[in-house]
Design a protein around this motif. Structure first.
Motif, PDB file in Angstrom:
ATOM      1  N   GLN A 113      81.237  60.824  12.789  1.00  0.00           N
ATOM      2  CA  GLN A 113      82.368  60.129  12.162  1.00  0.00           C
ATOM      3  C   GLN A 113      82.847  58.964  13.012  1.00  0.00           C
ATOM      4  O   GLN A 113      83.121  57.874  12.516  1.00  0.00           O
ATOM      5  CB  GLN A 113      83.534  61.096  11.969  1.00  0.00           C
ATOM      6  CG  GLN A 113      83.548  61.769  10.610  1.00  0.00           C
ATOM      7  CD  GLN A 113      84.694  62.758  10.511  1.00  0.00           C
ATOM      8  OE1 GLN A 113      85.792  62.498  10.988  1.00  0.00           O
ATOM      9  NE2 GLN A 113      84.422  63.893   9.897  1.00  0.00           N
ATOM     10  N   GLU A 114      82.954  59.233  14.320  1.00  0.00           N
ATOM     11  CA  GLU A 114      83.422  58.185  15.239  1.00  0.00           C
ATOM     12  C   GLU A 114      82.420  57.029  15.260  1.00  0.00           C
ATOM     13  O   GLU A 114      82.800  55.859  15.240  1.00  0.00           O
ATOM     14  CB  GLU A 114      83.609  58.793  16.630  1.00  0.00           C
ATOM     15  CG  GLU A 114      84.309  57.898  17.636  1.00  0.00           C
ATOM     16  CD  GLU A 114      85.763  57.615  17.336  1.00  0.00           C
ATOM     17  OE1 GLU A 114      86.242  57.917  16.226  1.00  0.00           O
ATOM     18  OE2 GLU A 114      86.439  57.051  18.230  1.00  0.00           O
ATOM     19  N   LEU A 115      81.139  57.364  15.272  1.00  0.00           N
ATOM     20  CA  LEU A 115      80.108  56.325  15.235  1.00  0.00           C
ATOM     21  C   LEU A 115      80.260  55.467  13.980  1.00  0.00           C
ATOM     22  O   LEU A 115      80.178  54.236  14.042  1.00  0.00           O
ATOM     23  CB  LEU A 115      78.712  56.953  15.263  1.00  0.00           C
ATOM     24  CG  LEU A 115      78.156  57.345  16.624  1.00  0.00           C
ATOM     25  CD1 LEU A 115      76.856  58.117  16.463  1.00  0.00           C
ATOM     26  CD2 LEU A 115      77.921  56.099  17.478  1.00  0.00           C
ATOM     27  N   GLU A 116      80.505  56.131  12.862  1.00  0.00           N
ATOM     28  CA  GLU A 116      80.595  55.385  11.604  1.00  0.00           C
ATOM     29  C   GLU A 116      81.852  54.515  11.539  1.00  0.00           C
ATOM     30  O   GLU A 116      81.826  53.412  10.995  1.00  0.00           O
ATOM     31  CB  GLU A 116      80.523  56.355  10.416  1.00  0.00           C
ATOM     32  CG  GLU A 116      79.076  56.729  10.101  1.00  0.00           C
ATOM     33  CD  GLU A 116      78.934  58.028   9.326  1.00  0.00           C
ATOM     34  OE1 GLU A 116      79.964  58.568   8.856  1.00  0.00           O
ATOM     35  OE2 GLU A 116      77.793  58.528   9.209  1.00  0.00           O
ATOM     36  N   ARG A 117      82.942  55.006  12.103  1.00  0.00           N
ATOM     37  CA  ARG A 117      84.170  54.205  12.186  1.00  0.00           C
ATOM     38  C   ARG A 117      83.909  52.919  12.978  1.00  0.00           C
ATOM     39  O   ARG A 117      84.271  51.832  12.557  1.00  0.00           O
ATOM     40  CB  ARG A 117      85.272  54.972  12.918  1.00  0.00           C
ATOM     41  CG  ARG A 117      86.202  55.802  12.055  1.00  0.00           C
ATOM     42  CD  ARG A 117      87.419  56.243  12.856  1.00  0.00           C
ATOM     43  NE  ARG A 117      88.119  55.129  13.462  1.00  0.00           N
ATOM     44  CZ  ARG A 117      88.258  54.914  14.754  1.00  0.00           C
ATOM     45  NH1 ARG A 117      87.725  55.749  15.638  1.00  0.00           N
ATOM     46  NH2 ARG A 117      88.910  53.860  15.206  1.00  0.00           N
ATOM     47  N   HIS A 118      83.270  53.082  14.127  1.00  0.00           N
ATOM     48  CA  HIS A 118      83.019  51.921  14.971  1.00  0.00           C
ATOM     49  C   HIS A 118      82.012  50.972  14.319  1.00  0.00           C
ATOM     50  O   HIS A 118      82.140  49.753  14.431  1.00  0.00           O
ATOM     51  CB  HIS A 118      82.537  52.375  16.348  1.00  0.00           C
ATOM     52  CG  HIS A 118      83.649  52.868  17.221  1.00  0.00           C
ATOM     53  ND1 HIS A 118      84.047  52.208  18.347  1.00  0.00           N
ATOM     54  CD2 HIS A 118      84.465  53.934  17.103  1.00  0.00           C
ATOM     55  CE1 HIS A 118      85.053  52.867  18.903  1.00  0.00           C
ATOM     56  NE2 HIS A 118      85.324  53.928  18.175  1.00  0.00           N
ATOM     57  N   GLN A 119      81.038  51.553  13.678  1.00  0.00           N
ATOM     58  CA  GLN A 119      80.043  50.743  12.976  1.00  0.00           C
ATOM     59  C   GLN A 119      80.735  49.827  11.967  1.00  0.00           C
ATOM     60  O   GLN A 119      80.460  48.633  11.897  1.00  0.00           O
ATOM     61  CB  GLN A 119      79.064  51.664  12.265  1.00  0.00           C
ATOM     62  CG  GLN A 119      77.954  50.947  11.525  1.00  0.00           C
ATOM     63  CD  GLN A 119      77.087  51.915  10.726  1.00  0.00           C
ATOM     64  OE1 GLN A 119      77.585  52.893  10.154  1.00  0.00           O
ATOM     65  NE2 GLN A 119      75.793  51.656  10.707  1.00  0.00           N
ATOM     66  N   LYS A 120      81.665  50.415  11.230  1.00  0.00           N
ATOM     67  CA  LYS A 120      82.410  49.655  10.221  1.00  0.00           C
ATOM     68  C   LYS A 120      83.209  48.516  10.871  1.00  0.00           C
ATOM     69  O   LYS A 120      83.194  47.380  10.397  1.00  0.00           O
ATOM     70  CB  LYS A 120      83.360  50.603   9.483  1.00  0.00           C
ATOM     71  CG  LYS A 120      83.643  50.204   8.052  1.00  0.00           C
ATOM     72  CD  LYS A 120      84.605  51.203   7.403  1.00  0.00           C
ATOM     73  CE  LYS A 120      85.622  50.491   6.515  1.00  0.00           C
ATOM     74  NZ  LYS A 120      86.780  51.356   6.175  1.00  0.00           N
TER      75      LYS A 120
END
Lengths: 182, 182
Positions: A113-120
DNA sequence: TCTGCCATGTAAGTTGTTACATGATTAT
DNA sequence: ATAATCATGTAACAACTTACATGGCAGA
């Protein structure tokens, strides 16, 4: 001393108020330096006392007065000397990578989830940068000298964001795969 | 608070002394965090007082005694909670880009020299990282879970260095061209 | 003999963060 | 009405840097 010089660099390119500087050094368009408004105001006072910048108070109707800062000859000289001194590589401080490094102590979906937040977030930055490129740097061969240098910093920002995005792809793929196995 | 957690992350993976931590967070292999030994010793004392880490004094002959630190259950719990909290993107602080941004106030060959110095430093880091990859991560499919996460941070480091190197190529080419014109 | 490595720290100063504070105008 | 924007700052605290300090051992 580098905040001082980042401010000088920004003011050399375009004289502005502390408020405007804070906007440039905050949020999404800070592709070479970031700082809070508190830091900036404090530093501006210091720089003015040293005679590296000078302020002109602009009276405005309907909104607060502002101080327009510009770099003095002394300040420009100082900036020039600072540029000529070799500097260190910027120290690494990446909270996200600390989390990844210790990723095995936390549940995998939390990490994902954290990876995807940062990716965004990086994706948004990249698109901001690309818009700037379109708007101001369409014809690189016709740019003024100072615009050329600014374009180089933008190019760096774009390259930086793209490199993160490429890594997110790999990282998310790898972690998703091992989740499926379980 | 992030230094604390970077130390926890490093100690969870491998208990070690302050001196060893300083080596890991300094110089060429600090691909996710950097800190000086002074910071580290101070933070270690704090972490020990909070009960997040515990120390065992190792008596050595021929060299100074050392304190071997490891993360307590409380510390691991704290690290886990910290990982789960969303964090901000790391702030940008790139002296080199400040120099580039204000590049027009300095002679071009000064800028070029500085670019080449940094290019060389990044090239060295990349080769260090690639050696690590060869040594420890030859067969990614067989890695333990924690090694997988560490490999992800290494991959990020490699990607980061490559992105800088690609930019240096562009930047140096662009500046060299305009020098020739003059 | 001199440099570098091992190993740990203190002290002083600078920089950066978080919280507080004010007050008018403009847009929803 | 409410929030956001413009515009500037202070105060307290936390983080980081730079300089100082010690001392034995190993290798060139």
């Amino acid at each position: 001393m580098a905040l001082a010089h980042a401010i000088l660099a920004a003011l050399v390119e375009a004289p502005c108020s502390g408020y405007d500087l804070a906007k440039r050094f905050n949020g999404s368009v800070d592709f070479f330096w970031s700082a809070s408004h508190q830091q900036i105001y404090r530093e501006l006072s210091k720089l003015e006392n040293q005679g590296w910048i000078s302020a002109e108070t602009i009276l405005q109707s309907g909104r607060p007065d502002k101080k327009l800062y510009k770099v003095t000859d002394l300040g420009e000289q100082e900036l020039k000397e600072w540029i000529a001194q070799p500097c260190e590589l910027a120290p690494m401080k990446e909270d996200l990578l600390v989390k990844i490094f210790a990723g095995h102590v936390a549940p995998k979906n939390v990490i994902l989830q954290e990876l995807e937040r940062h990716q965004k977030a990086h994706l948004e930055r990249l698109s901001t940068y690309k818009n700037l490129e379109q708007q101001y740097f369409q014809h690189p061969e016709n740019l003024s000298e100072s615009a050329q240098f600014q374009y180089l910093t933008l190019m760096n920002g774009i390259s930086y964001e793209q490199s993160w995005l490429a890594w997110y792809e790999q990282a998310i793929a790898l972690l998703s795969k091992t989740i499926e196995k379980i």
